[in-house]
Design a protein around this motif. Structure first.
Motif, PDB file in Angstrom:
ATOM      1  N   ASP A 401       0.777  -1.161   0.157  1.00 24.42           N
ATOM      2  CA  ASP A 401       0.155   0.175  -0.205  1.00 24.42           C
ATOM      3  C   ASP A 401       0.780   1.218  -0.112  1.00 24.42           C
ATOM      4  O   ASP A 401       0.370   2.269   0.466  1.00 24.42           O
ATOM      5  N   LEU A 402       2.064   1.221  -0.638  1.00 24.15           N
ATOM      6  CA  LEU A 402       2.918   2.382  -0.695  1.00 24.15           C
ATOM      7  C   LEU A 402       3.499   2.447  -2.077  1.00 24.15           C
ATOM      8  O   LEU A 402       4.785   3.019  -2.225  1.00 24.15           O
ATOM      9  N   ALA A 403       2.834   2.240  -3.145  1.00 21.29           N
ATOM     10  CA  ALA A 403       3.305   2.206  -4.378  1.00 21.29           C
ATOM     11  C   ALA A 403       4.029   3.488  -4.837  1.00 21.29           C
ATOM     12  O   ALA A 403       5.008   3.861  -5.290  1.00 21.29           O
ATOM     13  N   GLU A 404       3.242   4.908  -4.291  1.00 22.15           N
ATOM     14  CA  GLU A 404       3.734   6.158  -4.630  1.00 22.15           C
ATOM     15  C   GLU A 404       5.110   6.277  -3.695  1.00 22.15           C
ATOM     16  O   GLU A 404       5.892   6.863  -4.364  1.00 22.15           O
ATOM     17  N   PRO A 405       4.933   6.189  -2.597  1.00 25.60           N
ATOM     18  CA  PRO A 405       6.023   6.708  -1.809  1.00 25.60           C
ATOM     19  C   PRO A 405       7.297   5.817  -2.190  1.00 25.60           C
ATOM     20  O   PRO A 405       8.554   6.032  -2.013  1.00 25.60           O
ATOM     21  N   ASN A 406       6.997   4.638  -2.415  1.00 26.79           N
ATOM     22  CA  ASN A 406       8.325   3.670  -2.781  1.00 26.79           C
ATOM     23  C   ASN A 406       8.610   3.936  -4.256  1.00 26.79           C
ATOM     24  O   ASN A 406       9.477   2.991  -4.578  1.00 26.79           O
ATOM     25  N   PHE A 460       8.347   0.676   3.462  1.00 25.51           N
ATOM     26  CA  PHE A 460       9.488   1.391   4.388  1.00 25.51           C
ATOM     27  C   PHE A 460      10.334   0.513   4.881  1.00 25.51           C
ATOM     28  O   PHE A 460      10.147  -0.556   5.403  1.00 25.51           O
ATOM     29  N   LEU A 461      11.737   0.990   5.137  1.00 24.45           N
ATOM     30  CA  LEU A 461      12.778   0.206   5.810  1.00 24.45           C
ATOM     31  C   LEU A 461      12.473  -0.207   7.137  1.00 24.45           C
ATOM     32  O   LEU A 461      12.717  -1.427   7.603  1.00 24.45           O
ATOM     33  N   VAL A 462      11.782   0.603   7.973  1.00 20.74           N
ATOM     34  CA  VAL A 462      11.564   0.205   9.403  1.00 20.74           C
ATOM     35  C   VAL A 462      10.488  -0.879   9.225  1.00 20.74           C
ATOM     36  O   VAL A 462      10.575  -1.836  10.244  1.00 20.74           O
ATOM     37  N   PHE A 463       9.631  -0.969   8.354  1.00 22.38           N
ATOM     38  CA  PHE A 463       8.702  -2.305   8.079  1.00 22.38           C
ATOM     39  C   PHE A 463       9.230  -3.581   7.869  1.00 22.38           C
ATOM     40  O   PHE A 463       8.806  -4.518   7.722  1.00 22.38           O
ATOM     41  N   HIS A 487      12.820   5.258   2.624  1.00 25.34           N
ATOM     42  CA  HIS A 487      12.683   6.179   3.701  1.00 25.34           C
ATOM     43  C   HIS A 487      13.684   5.347   4.849  1.00 25.34           C
ATOM     44  O   HIS A 487      13.376   4.928   5.980  1.00 25.34           O
ATOM     45  N   ASP A 488      14.954   5.601   4.397  1.00 24.66           N
ATOM     46  CA  ASP A 488      15.934   4.641   5.244  1.00 24.66           C
ATOM     47  C   ASP A 488      16.653   5.293   6.364  1.00 24.66           C
ATOM     48  O   ASP A 488      17.471   4.753   6.798  1.00 24.66           O
ATOM     49  N   SER A 489      16.305   6.618   6.742  1.00 19.45           N
ATOM     50  CA  SER A 489      17.124   6.952   7.693  1.00 19.45           C
ATOM     51  C   SER A 489      16.233   8.093   8.710  1.00 19.45           C
ATOM     52  O   SER A 489      14.822   8.180   8.130  1.00 19.45           O
ATOM     53  N   VAL A 490      16.698   8.854   9.488  1.00 18.35           N
ATOM     54  CA  VAL A 490      16.057   9.764  10.273  1.00 18.35           C
ATOM     55  C   VAL A 490      15.629  10.797   9.401  1.00 18.35           C
ATOM     56  O   VAL A 490      14.846  11.850   9.872  1.00 18.35           O
ATOM     57  N   ALA A 491      16.352  10.911   8.221  1.00 16.70           N
ATOM     58  CA  ALA A 491      15.811  11.914   7.226  1.00 16.70           C
ATOM     59  C   ALA A 491      14.679  11.676   6.907  1.00 16.70           C
ATOM     60  O   ALA A 491      14.192  12.633   6.115  1.00 16.70           O
ATOM     61  N   GLN A 500      11.236   5.832  11.877  1.00 14.94           N
ATOM     62  CA  GLN A 500      12.811   6.220  11.209  1.00 14.94           C
ATOM     63  C   GLN A 500      13.758   4.816  11.594  1.00 14.94           C
ATOM     64  O   GLN A 500      13.996   4.721  12.967  1.00 14.94           O
ATOM     65  N   PRO A 501      14.226   3.988  10.503  1.00 11.67           N
ATOM     66  CA  PRO A 501      14.818   2.792  11.071  1.00 11.67           C
ATOM     67  C   PRO A 501      16.375   3.330  11.668  1.00 11.67           C
ATOM     68  O   PRO A 501      16.965   4.400  11.061  1.00 11.67           O
ATOM     69  N   ILE A 502      16.729   2.383  12.488  1.00  5.08           N
ATOM     70  CA  ILE A 502      18.098   2.774  13.296  1.00  5.08           C
ATOM     71  C   ILE A 502      18.745   1.338  13.369  1.00  5.08           C
ATOM     72  O   ILE A 502      20.047   1.277  12.700  1.00  5.08           O
ATOM     73  N   GLU A 503      18.183   0.212  13.634  1.00 14.73           N
ATOM     74  CA  GLU A 503      18.688  -0.868  13.893  1.00 14.73           C
ATOM     75  C   GLU A 503      18.819  -1.942  12.489  1.00 14.73           C
ATOM     76  O   GLU A 503      19.213  -3.025  12.658  1.00 14.73           O
TER      77      GLU A 503
END
Length: 691
Positions: A401-406, A460-463, A487-491, A500-503
């Motif tokens: 469900d993220l075709a546009e953001p991805n 998103f990377l966090v997911f 969406h790979d960082s705190v950016a 925001q992915p960290i680990e």
């Protein structure tokens, strides 16, 4: 378009007039399972004993397979989702004539055995997918069913129902545990929405789990649940003698289900039946019966044979599956040849699909970006997908469900949906996975296992946390699947620490056999897509949302450097220190090098988009990029520092983020978490300071 079992001789073999199963074959399957577990002194005998009639029915009658050619393209797929009952599968492979010997059964669960504790793809002939964690097999099977209907629609859409060489079925045996896993809810809803009527799941409803009666954990109405998800549901009760009613099951499986609905068959059984002291017990789930109970079972079955003894007459009957498979194979070959002759160009396209051909000069057909342009890596990935899809018809995918953001939608392509939906059809190359990250990842494995597809999926990377069990199996099986993580960082900014992915980068890099690629700019992103496409192995492409400048590096150097995992992007006149960076932090490293030069410090900057690809290079190349004698090293990545210490070395430093992010505009969030020239330069000074 829907898929069905073949007609003609295929329907004849499903005739309910014939006996459901040979009694001797069932006895042999039950006792071989008991003997193997006893020999191994470990295993899961209860399900294998109880479901021996079911597995025998499938392998002797309903499953289209060729024991002499386990990789035959026209075969159905069987998935043992309850993989702990692996001996149930291995006994059928032996009895029906696969390249599995009695000694393989004797070696069950032992070192280097061809019959490991759970089915492993590529290890045992006849095993279609690795199944271990419950629910994975069912969800993988959904992907297989998706792949088959997509292949049929793509290459033979005009064939009448049941008359195409591409009509294949997917059969699943599933347990209570499979249905309790949350993954099965995701996968079930997806299969129902997609109308996968080539999928049949037999649910072993035996009321027993390791801790006892299933009522300890669930009172759910499974039939109502699956009907609500769009499935057709049948129920088969116990036979009068307490055994599974294999005759009733045969009648159900011999009757075509409704079009546009996957099928669930709820099969009542008694675990370990007919073992007199073990039937219906939780203990029989995961431990040997013991010599006394094994002997009692032999008495109940009326046999006097010893362990691993199977009569020649029984083998003669069970291995009729060989001649049956050969006949089905020949019939399919003739049908496929007729199809190929009707349209040679289409046949050539299918051959290219099957072999996963990569067009010559692929990289030159992909987008190129001028130095200094400002482009996000997710946008560059989206452009690469469009170019790749234009020359790789086997490429399809989507997002949770993220075709546009991805940036994953293939422009100009339809949605992958049933014909009747009005919004697409099974030729569609855009998959709408819904917010089902786990099922998406597991089904990708099934799609890749089912043919020559190049499948990708984004979130998103966090997911990626939701996908990890399926990513792990992809790495075990080396399925050629591509994960797109944006969406790979705190950016990411104002969405805050939950997004925001960290680990995550460290956790993904820890998976053996998996490749993580985090490109620095648009040209590195395109080069990464080219390298991933050529590699044909599981990989994750980690992308940023924010724009980053395109680096002033010759395109040939970028392509070669990305394919090698790391390369020098800035070389000073005098080498004092080096910075290793990934993703958007390569720009930060270059800015730091410029500032350091003004202080008379010469800093080499290395972009390392993939640690895995770099580790695979020769020692000579790795030494060229990261000279061992140069101990003044700084690693920069907007993520956890865990896992970078080997690159930084004893005298080095890591500029990372070892705490959760925060909600703020992207530039402020990065600065607040130390992703600044000042911090990186301070680290350079520190590693250059005398000890």
């Amino acid at each position: 378009m829907t898929t069905a079992t073949l007609t003609g001789s295929d329907s004849a073999r499903n005739s309910a007039a014939a006996p459901a199963v040979d009694a001797g074959a069932v006895v042999a399957a039950r006792l071989l399972a008991v003997d193997a577990v006893e020999e191994a002194k470990s295993g899961h005998p209860g399900t294998a004993i109880a479901l021996a009639p079911v597995a025998t029915l499938l392998y002797q009658k309903h499953l289209r397979h060729d024991p002499r050619d386990p990789s035959w393209a026209g075969r159905d797929r069987f998935v043992l989702s309850c993989g702990h009952a692996s001996i149930l599968l291995y006994t059928q492979l032996f009895l029906t004539g696969y390249d599995i010997a009695l000694d393989d059964l004797r070696g069950f669960r032992t070192l280097d055995s061809r019959t490991p504790g759970h089915p492993e793809y590529g290890h045992t002939p006849g095993v279609e997918t690795t199944t271990g964690p419950l629910g994975q097999g069912l969800a993988t099977a959904v992907g297989m069913a998706m792949a088959f209907v997509h292949e049929r629609a793509t290459f033979d859409a005009g064939a009448p129902r049941g008359e195409s060489a591409f009509d294949r079925r997917v059969w699943v045996l599933a347990s209570d545990g499979d249905l309790q896993e949350g993954l099965s809810y995701e996968a079930g809803a997806l299969a129902g929405r997609l109308g996968l009527d080539n999928l049949t799941v037999i649910y072993d409803d035996n009321d027993i789990q390791i801790e006892g009666d299933t009522r300890l954990t669930s009172t759910e109405d499974a039939a109502a649940r699956f009907r609500a998800q769009g499935w057709h549901v049948d129920r088969v009760e116990l036979a009068a003698d307490g055994d599974v009613d294999v005759t009733a099951l045969d009648q159900v499986l011999s009757t075509a289900g409704p079009e546009g609905k996957p099928r669930l068959v709820i099969l009542k059984s008694q675990i370990a039946f007919p073992s007199p002291g073990a039937v219906g017990t939780a203990a029989s789930h995961g431990a040997p019966l013991g010599a006394t109970e094994a002997a009692a079972l032999r008495d109940v079955l009326g046999v006097t044979t010893g362990p691993f003894e199977v009569s020649e007459s029984t083998l003669e009957k069970t291995r009729a599956a060989v001649s049956r498979g050969a006949a089905l194979h020949q019939e399919w070959d003739e049908r496929f040849a007729t199809w190929a002759a009707a349209d040679p160009a289409r046949a050539a396209a299918h051959a290219s699909f099957t072999s996963r051909d990569v067009p010559a000069g692929l990289a030159d057909t992909l987008p190129q970006y001028a130095a200094g342009a400002s482009v996000s890596t997710r946008d560059a990935s989206g452009a690469a997908i469009q170019a790749l899809a234009a020359v790789l018809p086997a490429m399809w995918g989507g997002s949770a469900d993220l075709a546009e953001p991805n940036r994953t939608a293939i422009r100009g392509a339809e949605s992958f949906l049933p014909d009747a939906s009005g919004a697409g059809d099974y030729t569609g190359r855009n998959i709408h996975w819904g917010v089902r990250e786990h099922a998406m990842a597991a089904a990708m494995n099934g799609i890749a296992l089912a043919g020559g597809w190049r499948v990708f999926a984004g979130t998103f990377l966090v997911f990626s946390d939701y996908q990890r069990p399926a990513i792990r199996l992809a790495s075990l099986m080396q399925t050629p699947v591509t994960y797109i993580w944006s969406h790979d960082s705190v950016a990411l900014g104002q969405d805050g620490p939950t997004h925001q992915p960290i680990e995550h980068l460290a956790a993904l890099r820890a998976i053996p056999g998996f490749t993580v690629v985090r490109p620095a700019d648009a040209n590195e992103t395109v080069a990464a897509w080219a390298a991933i496409t050529a590699a044909g192995a599981p990989a994750g492409l980690v992308l940023g949302r924010q724009n980053v400048p395109v680096l002033d590096i010759p395109l040939a150097d970028v392509r070669a450097g990305v394919a090698r995992g790391a390369y020098v992007v800035h070389e000073p006149e005098r080498l004092d220190a080096l910075i290793v960076a990934t993703g958007s932090e390569v720009t930060l490293a270059l800015e730091t090098a410029t500032t350091a030069a003004a202080e008379g410090i010469g800093v080499r900057v290395v972009s390392m988009p993939s640690r895995e690809w770099f580790a695979a290079q020769s020692a000579e190349y790795r030494e060229q990029v990261l000279p061992g004698a140069l101990r003044a090293r700084v690693v920069v990545e907007a993520a956890a520092s865990f896992g970078w210490h080997d690159v930084a070395g004893a005298g080095g430093a890591i500029v990372g983020i070892d705490q959760f992010g925060l909600s703020a505009p992207a530039d402020q969030a990065m600065a607040a978490r130390g992703m600044t020239v000042e911090r990186v330069l301070a680290a350079v000074r520190t590693v250059l300071a005398p000890a």
